[in-house]
Design a protein around this motif. Sequence first.
Motif, mmCIF file in Angstrom:
data_model
loop_
_atom_site.group_PDB
_atom_site.id
_atom_site.type_symbol
_atom_site.label_atom_id
_atom_site.label_comp_id
_atom_site.label_asym_id
_atom_site.label_seq_id
_atom_site.Cartn_x
_atom_site.Cartn_y
_atom_site.Cartn_z
ATOM 1 N N ASP A 197 -29.283 42.623 60.985
ATOM 2 C CA ASP A 197 -29.008 41.489 61.852
ATOM 3 C C ASP A 197 -30.283 41.164 62.621
ATOM 4 N N ASP A 235 -26.440 26.323 68.767
ATOM 5 C CA ASP A 235 -26.656 26.940 67.457
ATOM 6 C C ASP A 235 -27.095 25.919 66.407
ATOM 7 N N ARG A 289 -32.196 38.351 65.889
ATOM 8 C CA ARG A 289 -32.018 37.524 67.082
ATOM 9 C C ARG A 289 -31.410 36.167 66.766
ATOM 10 N N THR A 290 -31.712 35.607 65.592
ATOM 11 C CA THR A 290 -31.272 34.247 65.263
ATOM 12 C C THR A 290 -29.870 34.204 64.652
ATOM 13 N N ASP A 291 -29.258 35.385 64.408
ATOM 14 C CA ASP A 291 -27.939 35.489 63.762
ATOM 15 C C ASP A 291 -27.954 34.988 62.317
ATOM 16 N N THR A 292 -29.136 34.927 61.723
ATOM 17 C CA THR A 292 -29.251 34.501 60.330
ATOM 18 C C THR A 292 -29.139 35.687 59.385
ATOM 19 N N GLY A 293 -29.726 36.812 59.776
ATOM 20 C CA GLY A 293 -29.755 38.001 58.937
ATOM 21 C C GLY A 293 -30.998 38.045 58.081
ATOM 22 N N ASN A 349 -28.489 26.908 62.766
ATOM 23 C CA ASN A 349 -27.568 27.274 61.692
ATOM 24 C C ASN A 349 -26.656 26.114 61.307
#
Length: 318
Positions: free
Chosen positions: A23, A105, A25-29, A108
Amino acid sequence: MGRGEKAYLDLCNHILTNGTKRDDRTDTGTYSVFGHQMRFNLEDGFPLLTTKRVPFRLVASELLWFIKGDTNIRYLLENNNNIWNEWAFKNWIESDEYKGPNMDDFGNRIQVDPEFNKIYEEQMEIFKKNILEDDVFAEKYGDLGSVYGKQWRAWKTSQNEVIDQLKEVIDSIRHNPNSRRHIVSAWNPEDIPTMALPPCHTLFQFYVADGKLSCQLYQRSADVFLGVPFNIASYALLTHLIAHETGLKVGEFVHTMGDAHIYSNHIEQVKTQMERDIRQLPQLLLNENKRSIFDFELTDFELKGYDPHPTIKAPIAV
């Protein structure tokens, strides 16, 4: 030919094959490895990747922005460079003054919602227009804080003095070439909270041997698909400029990375790039009438023989 670019493609393959899913910081993975090094012989040609088009004009204008000590994106927008927009835009939409549609967000959402993407682009155009035309707005929302240019050119000390690291390192190379202290740091712990993005390329060091100037970069966080091709070209260009000013030839660019990662939404793009053949590197020409790196403008650079494969688009993680 292409030894440096092969090292880059080998890194991509290494991450896809051996990287740890993490995981971020950007929650992208991401898929990530820790600790990697690539070497580029600058005498072989200018290391602008050929397996996809890397826009040299954007690389050069961003580097000039750093060299000028600027931290406001207005200069970049004036040169049609949009690579830092998202971080400044984020400051605006999270402020009390923003009254537009919800942009939470956005990084995303624009990837999965075409309707939202249209709204986002409309708000981004409003933002850019305000930066370019409204001095007060630009000062408030265009500035990214104490990022690279500020640290390179105006590092503030505890005694309220200012250190021009870039100027000092050039003087050191010229007058004390064998020094092991040709170092510029962008990582200033005191200023991290005031930065839109803490510096990814944190420290670089120069080395003089046999009349050649080499540079090693330590990059704490390396976005291998989008960011690293820019970083390679940017520090290669910086090495060329400083070698030009100090009367040296160019040697190597050594790229050392901490967390080297590929974002999960870049996997297919990376695979496409890895399938392409490596082409001849271009040659960089500098305006011989300019000596100081602080005098260079975009028109003083010429890239000859750049014939890359087409651009591969991918979303940026903010």
